[in-house]
Design a protein around this motif. Structure first.
Motif, PDB file in Angstrom:
ATOM      1  N   LEU A 111     -33.007 -11.193  -7.557  1.00  0.00           N
ATOM      2  CA  LEU A 111     -32.689  -9.821  -7.153  1.00  0.00           C
ATOM      3  C   LEU A 111     -31.165  -9.621  -7.113  1.00  0.00           C
ATOM      4  O   LEU A 111     -30.664  -8.581  -7.537  1.00  0.00           O
ATOM      5  N   GLY A 112     -30.442 -10.635  -6.648  1.00  0.00           N
ATOM      6  CA  GLY A 112     -28.981 -10.563  -6.675  1.00  0.00           C
ATOM      7  C   GLY A 112     -28.464 -10.474  -8.100  1.00  0.00           C
ATOM      8  O   GLY A 112     -27.520  -9.733  -8.383  1.00  0.00           O
ATOM      9  N   ALA A 113     -29.096 -11.214  -8.999  1.00  0.00           N
ATOM     10  CA  ALA A 113     -28.707 -11.166 -10.415  1.00  0.00           C
ATOM     11  C   ALA A 113     -28.960  -9.782 -11.002  1.00  0.00           C
ATOM     12  O   ALA A 113     -28.167  -9.291 -11.815  1.00  0.00           O
ATOM     13  N   LEU A 114     -30.059  -9.135 -10.595  1.00  0.00           N
ATOM     14  CA  LEU A 114     -30.336  -7.771 -11.054  1.00  0.00           C
ATOM     15  C   LEU A 114     -29.201  -6.839 -10.631  1.00  0.00           C
ATOM     16  O   LEU A 114     -28.688  -6.058 -11.446  1.00  0.00           O
ATOM     17  N   HIS A 115     -28.837  -6.906  -9.357  1.00  0.00           N
ATOM     18  CA  HIS A 115     -27.767  -6.038  -8.860  1.00  0.00           C
ATOM     19  C   HIS A 115     -26.445  -6.352  -9.562  1.00  0.00           C
ATOM     20  O   HIS A 115     -25.733  -5.449  -9.992  1.00  0.00           O
ATOM     21  N   MET A 116     -26.133  -7.629  -9.704  1.00  0.00           N
ATOM     22  CA  MET A 116     -24.878  -8.027 -10.330  1.00  0.00           C
ATOM     23  C   MET A 116     -24.811  -7.545 -11.780  1.00  0.00           C
ATOM     24  O   MET A 116     -23.780  -7.023 -12.226  1.00  0.00           O
ATOM     25  N   THR A 117     -25.896  -7.691 -12.516  1.00  0.00           N
ATOM     26  CA  THR A 117     -25.905  -7.275 -13.922  1.00  0.00           C
ATOM     27  C   THR A 117     -25.823  -5.761 -14.038  1.00  0.00           C
ATOM     28  O   THR A 117     -25.101  -5.234 -14.899  1.00  0.00           O
ATOM     29  N   ALA A 118     -26.530  -5.047 -13.163  1.00  0.00           N
ATOM     30  CA  ALA A 118     -26.456  -3.583 -13.177  1.00  0.00           C
ATOM     31  C   ALA A 118     -25.045  -3.108 -12.850  1.00  0.00           C
ATOM     32  O   ALA A 118     -24.534  -2.171 -13.478  1.00  0.00           O
ATOM     33  N   VAL A 119     -24.398  -3.752 -11.895  1.00  0.00           N
ATOM     34  CA  VAL A 119     -23.017  -3.409 -11.575  1.00  0.00           C
ATOM     35  C   VAL A 119     -22.122  -3.709 -12.780  1.00  0.00           C
ATOM     36  O   VAL A 119     -21.262  -2.902 -13.142  1.00  0.00           O
ATOM     37  N   GLY A 120     -22.347  -4.829 -13.440  1.00  0.00           N
ATOM     38  CA  GLY A 120     -21.563  -5.175 -14.621  1.00  0.00           C
ATOM     39  C   GLY A 120     -21.697  -4.139 -15.726  1.00  0.00           C
ATOM     40  O   GLY A 120     -20.697  -3.711 -16.324  1.00  0.00           O
ATOM     41  N   VAL A 121     -22.924  -3.719 -16.008  1.00  0.00           N
ATOM     42  CA  VAL A 121     -23.152  -2.684 -17.023  1.00  0.00           C
ATOM     43  C   VAL A 121     -22.434  -1.404 -16.624  1.00  0.00           C
ATOM     44  O   VAL A 121     -21.756  -0.771 -17.444  1.00  0.00           O
ATOM     45  N   THR A 122     -22.566  -1.032 -15.363  1.00  0.00           N
ATOM     46  CA  THR A 122     -21.962   0.212 -14.886  1.00  0.00           C
ATOM     47  C   THR A 122     -20.444   0.154 -14.974  1.00  0.00           C
ATOM     48  O   THR A 122     -19.805   1.093 -15.482  1.00  0.00           O
ATOM     49  N   VAL A 123     -19.853  -0.937 -14.510  1.00  0.00           N
ATOM     50  CA  VAL A 123     -18.395  -1.079 -14.517  1.00  0.00           C
ATOM     51  C   VAL A 123     -17.859  -1.040 -15.946  1.00  0.00           C
ATOM     52  O   VAL A 123     -16.892  -0.318 -16.237  1.00  0.00           O
ATOM     53  N   LEU A 124     -18.473  -1.800 -16.843  1.00  0.00           N
ATOM     54  CA  LEU A 124     -18.003  -1.787 -18.239  1.00  0.00           C
ATOM     55  C   LEU A 124     -18.246  -0.434 -18.896  1.00  0.00           C
ATOM     56  O   LEU A 124     -17.411   0.044 -19.670  1.00  0.00           O
ATOM     57  N   GLY A 125     -19.390   0.174 -18.619  1.00  0.00           N
ATOM     58  CA  GLY A 125     -19.674   1.501 -19.168  1.00  0.00           C
ATOM     59  C   GLY A 125     -18.672   2.541 -18.699  1.00  0.00           C
ATOM     60  O   GLY A 125     -18.215   3.387 -19.478  1.00  0.00           O
ATOM     61  N   LEU A 126     -18.307   2.476 -17.417  1.00  0.00           N
ATOM     62  CA  LEU A 126     -17.292   3.407 -16.898  1.00  0.00           C
ATOM     63  C   LEU A 126     -15.949   3.171 -17.569  1.00  0.00           C
ATOM     64  O   LEU A 126     -15.247   4.128 -17.906  1.00  0.00           O
ATOM     65  N   ALA A 127     -15.604   1.903 -17.773  1.00  0.00           N
ATOM     66  CA  ALA A 127     -14.328   1.583 -18.430  1.00  0.00           C
ATOM     67  C   ALA A 127     -14.320   2.036 -19.886  1.00  0.00           C
ATOM     68  O   ALA A 127     -13.291   2.472 -20.402  1.00  0.00           O
ATOM     69  N   LEU A 128     -15.468   1.940 -20.538  1.00  0.00           N
ATOM     70  CA  LEU A 128     -15.555   2.272 -21.963  1.00  0.00           C
ATOM     71  C   LEU A 128     -15.717   3.766 -22.213  1.00  0.00           C
ATOM     72  O   LEU A 128     -15.041   4.341 -23.065  1.00  0.00           O
ATOM     73  N   TRP A 129     -16.633   4.406 -21.460  1.00  0.00           N
ATOM     74  CA  TRP A 129     -17.001   5.796 -21.756  1.00  0.00           C
ATOM     75  C   TRP A 129     -16.693   6.790 -20.653  1.00  0.00           C
ATOM     76  O   TRP A 129     -16.838   7.989 -20.858  1.00  0.00           O
ATOM     77  N   GLY A 130     -16.363   6.330 -19.458  1.00  0.00           N
ATOM     78  CA  GLY A 130     -16.255   7.239 -18.312  1.00  0.00           C
ATOM     79  C   GLY A 130     -17.654   7.539 -17.791  1.00  0.00           C
ATOM     80  O   GLY A 130     -18.668   7.154 -18.386  1.00  0.00           O
ATOM     81  N   ARG A 131     -17.735   8.220 -16.661  1.00  0.00           N
ATOM     82  CA  ARG A 131     -19.028   8.454 -16.021  1.00  0.00           C
ATOM     83  C   ARG A 131     -19.969   9.293 -16.881  1.00  0.00           C
ATOM     84  O   ARG A 131     -21.111   8.920 -17.114  1.00  0.00           O
TER      85      ARG A 131
END
Length: 169
Positions: free
Chosen positions: A113-133
């Motif tokens: 479950l921690g890995a799920l949260h960590m990976t989702a945060v990773g996708v979100t952080v990189l997506g925000l850096a790449l495309w914005g919200r």
């Protein structure tokens, strides 16, 4: 609370990333509520694919993240995680951004479950850096439409190349 009983693993993966992008802890929780261990593995697989795809897009476009930008996004996004994961997820994501992948592997190997949260945060952080919200939300919507079309309709007969085309065909 939304009805999660009939959601697919890709619905839940997209839902948790949307929740993080919107800083909506209830949406994050709703996306993962009621998952059995097999369901968690499936959602983790979808999130891992989204993470790999996002990293690949960054590499193909030559877009490099700036450490301070990722840390800023990480701080904002990880604050939405359940309190018992917030610090570990933020620290692991910061370490990953610096090139230290051991913290992510350590958390992933200990707690799915921690890995799920960590990976989702990773996708979100990189997506925000790449495309914005708004761009990230557009990418998630397109991913959702594509997967739904493939699941509902299957690939079109002409969707997959059958080999090189000849000039006279």
């Amino acid at each position: 609370m939304s009805d999660t009983a009939h959601q697919t693993s890709h619905d839940r993966a997209v839902g948790v990333v949307r929740g993080y992008a919107d800083h909506d802890a209830d949406a994050v929780q709703d996306a993962l509520t009621g998952l059995n261990p097999d369901g968690r593995i499936e959602v983790y697989a979808v999130l891992s694919a989204l993470l790999r795809s996002t990293i690949s897009i960054m590499e193909l476009t030559g877009r490099r993240w700036k450490l301070d930008e990722l840390v800023r996004h990480c701080e904002e996004v990880a604050a939405t995680a359940p309190p018992h994961y917030e610090f570990a997820v933020a620290e692991a994501t910061r370490a990953w951004a610096r090139g230290d992948h051991s913290a992510m592997r350590s958390l992933s190997g200990q707690d799915l479950l921690g890995a799920l949260h960590m990976t989702a945060v990773g996708v979100t952080v990189l997506g925000l850096a790449l495309w914005g919200r708004s761009g990230l939300l557009d990418v998630l919507a397109e991913f959702d439409r594509t997967v739904t079309a493939l699941v509902d309709d299957g690939p079109a007969d002409d969707a997959w190349p059958r080999g090189p085309r000849r000039a006279d065909s």
